[in-house]
Structures are given as C-alpha cells and as structure tokens.
Design an enzyme around this catalytic site. Structure first.
Site, PDB file in Angstrom:
ATOM      1  N   HIS A  97     -34.595  45.147  63.991  1.00 12.79           N
ATOM      2  CA  HIS A  97     -35.645  44.381  64.669  1.00 12.79           C
ATOM      3  C   HIS A  97     -35.912  44.995  66.027  1.00 12.79           C
ATOM      4  O   HIS A  97     -35.023  45.565  66.654  1.00 12.79           O
ATOM      5  CB  HIS A  97     -35.266  42.898  64.814  1.00 12.79           C
ATOM      6  CG  HIS A  97     -33.943  42.685  65.457  1.00 12.79           C
ATOM      7  ND1 HIS A  97     -32.751  42.807  64.775  1.00 12.79           N
ATOM      8  CD2 HIS A  97     -33.605  42.381  66.731  1.00 12.79           C
ATOM      9  CE1 HIS A  97     -31.748  42.578  65.593  1.00 12.79           C
ATOM     10  NE2 HIS A  97     -32.244  42.328  66.810  1.00 12.79           N
ATOM     11  N   HIS A  99     -37.247  44.177  69.814  1.00 13.83           N
ATOM     12  CA  HIS A  99     -37.536  43.120  70.785  1.00 13.83           C
ATOM     13  C   HIS A  99     -38.772  43.491  71.594  1.00 13.83           C
ATOM     14  O   HIS A  99     -38.863  44.597  72.124  1.00 13.83           O
ATOM     15  CB  HIS A  99     -36.390  42.965  71.803  1.00 13.83           C
ATOM     16  CG  HIS A  99     -35.107  42.458  71.232  1.00 13.83           C
ATOM     17  ND1 HIS A  99     -34.718  41.143  71.353  1.00 13.83           N
ATOM     18  CD2 HIS A  99     -34.120  43.081  70.546  1.00 13.83           C
ATOM     19  CE1 HIS A  99     -33.531  40.984  70.773  1.00 13.83           C
ATOM     20  NE2 HIS A  99     -33.151  42.151  70.287  1.00 13.83           N
TER      21      HIS A  99
HETATM   22  P1  AMP Z   1     -29.851  41.571  68.769  1.00 15.66           P
HETATM   23  O1  AMP Z   1     -28.794  41.167  69.744  1.00 15.66           O
HETATM   24  O2  AMP Z   1     -30.657  42.768  69.204  1.00 15.66           O
HETATM   25  O3  AMP Z   1     -29.292  41.732  67.363  1.00 15.66           O
HETATM   26  O4  AMP Z   1     -30.891  40.385  68.747  1.00 15.66           O
HETATM   27  C1  AMP Z   1     -30.814  39.312  67.879  1.00 15.66           C
HETATM   28  C2  AMP Z   1     -31.780  38.297  68.392  1.00 15.66           C
HETATM   29  O5  AMP Z   1     -32.072  37.396  67.344  1.00 15.66           O
HETATM   30  C3  AMP Z   1     -31.272  37.470  69.561  1.00 15.66           C
HETATM   31  O6  AMP Z   1     -32.114  37.669  70.687  1.00 15.66           O
HETATM   32  C4  AMP Z   1     -31.330  36.029  69.046  1.00 15.66           C
HETATM   33  O7  AMP Z   1     -31.765  35.113  70.018  1.00 15.66           O
HETATM   34  C5  AMP Z   1     -32.308  36.142  67.896  1.00 15.66           C
HETATM   35  N1  AMP Z   1     -32.145  35.161  66.833  1.00 15.66           N
HETATM   36  C6  AMP Z   1     -31.009  34.868  66.165  1.00 15.66           C
HETATM   37  N2  AMP Z   1     -31.251  33.943  65.228  1.00 15.66           N
HETATM   38  C7  AMP Z   1     -32.572  33.660  65.275  1.00 15.66           C
HETATM   39  C8  AMP Z   1     -33.433  32.780  64.561  1.00 15.66           C
HETATM   40  N3  AMP Z   1     -32.975  32.001  63.577  1.00 15.66           N
HETATM   41  N4  AMP Z   1     -34.752  32.747  64.896  1.00 15.66           N
HETATM   42  C9  AMP Z   1     -35.214  33.528  65.896  1.00 15.66           C
HETATM   43  N5  AMP Z   1     -34.455  34.375  66.601  1.00 15.66           N
HETATM   44  C10 AMP Z   1     -33.149  34.439  66.309  1.00 15.66           C
END
Ligand code: AMP
Ligand code: ZN
Length: 131
Positions: A97, A99
C-alpha cells in the site's frame, strides 16, 4: 486473508476514495493528517518489490490521481507519499500500500527526518548496481 484483502473483498468496511479493476484507495483509519489515504493493488502482494513492474506502474498512476485530488480538494499545501517496505521500515500490514499524507503545515503530526550518515558514496556505488 489479510486485512486489506478483506477490505477489497468487502468483508470489512473501508471508506473508499477511489476504485477500479485493479486498485482500491481508502481513508487510513489513523488519519495522521486530514485525508490520509492508502492506495493498494486489489491483488495481494506482500510488498511493492514483489509486484510486476507494469502493475506497480499503474498503481502509481492512481496514486498521483488520488494525491492530486486530495491536495486540491482538501486545500493542502503538499503531501508525503510513502511506502513502508517490510517490518524494519515500519510496514505493519503485509499487503502493498502507498500512503498519501496531505500536508497543511510543517508542524503536521508526521515527521520525516533524514539523519546524516557517514557512508562512503563510491563504495556504495560499486555495490548498488550489481546484478
Ligand atoms: P503500514 O505501517 O505502512 O503497514 O501502514 C498500515 C496502515 O494501515 C496504518 O497507517 C493503519 O492505520 C492502517 N490501517 C490498518 N487497518 C486499517 C483499516 N481497517 N482501515 C483503514 N486503515 C487501516
Ligand atoms: Zn492482502
């Protein structure tokens, strides 16, 4: 199934910002800044290094599309675009993903800081392009 695959499948709700055949963008639940968005391929790849280059290219086209709209319509002054790759880099959800973090102010609740290192640049150059 991982949590983002569950969102793609519609089993867990997500606030959809953009969707097409290959890509889904949702609001990040943390909203680090207003409009913090995650853009992901619908197909599960653990990280972007594993993606075929053409699929990654199309993903990044959508990142630009979503970022342009977010910056303009949320009246941000810029954005950070970030891909955390593997746990060491802070990746917590093991489904690729990107950001998009709209920026309003230098004091927004995110800090990207490059600290100085003392590596030998020529030595790195010798290594970085090896097969
Ligand atoms: P990363 O640390 O780059 O893997 O980012 C994962 C991101 O996913 C974090 O910023 C979380 O806040 C976000 N996240 C986790 N679960 C969900 C969810 N169910 N819906 C939306 N965002 C999420
Ligand atoms: Zn997944």
């Amino acid at each position: 199934m991982c949590i983002f695959c569950e969102i793609v499948a519609g089993n867990i709700p997500g606030k959809k910002v953009y969707e097409d055949d290959e890509v889904l963008a949702i609001l990040d639940i943390s909203q680090t800044t207003k409009g913090h968005t995650l853009v992901m391929p619908k197909k599960h790849y653990e990280n972007f290094l594993e993606m075929p280059a053409d699929e990654f290219g199309r993903l990044m086209e959508k990142v630009q599309h979503v970022a342009k709209k977010a910056v303009k319509n949320l009246e941000a002054n810029g954005c950070n675009v970030l891909i955390n790759t593997n746990a060491v880099a802070g990746q917590s959800v093991m489904h690729t993903h990107v950001h998009i973090i709209p920026r309003y102010d230098e004091n927004d609740t995110i800090r990207v800081e490059f600290k100085e290192n003392k590596f030998d640049l020529d030595e790195i150059l010798k290594k970085i392009n090896q097969d």
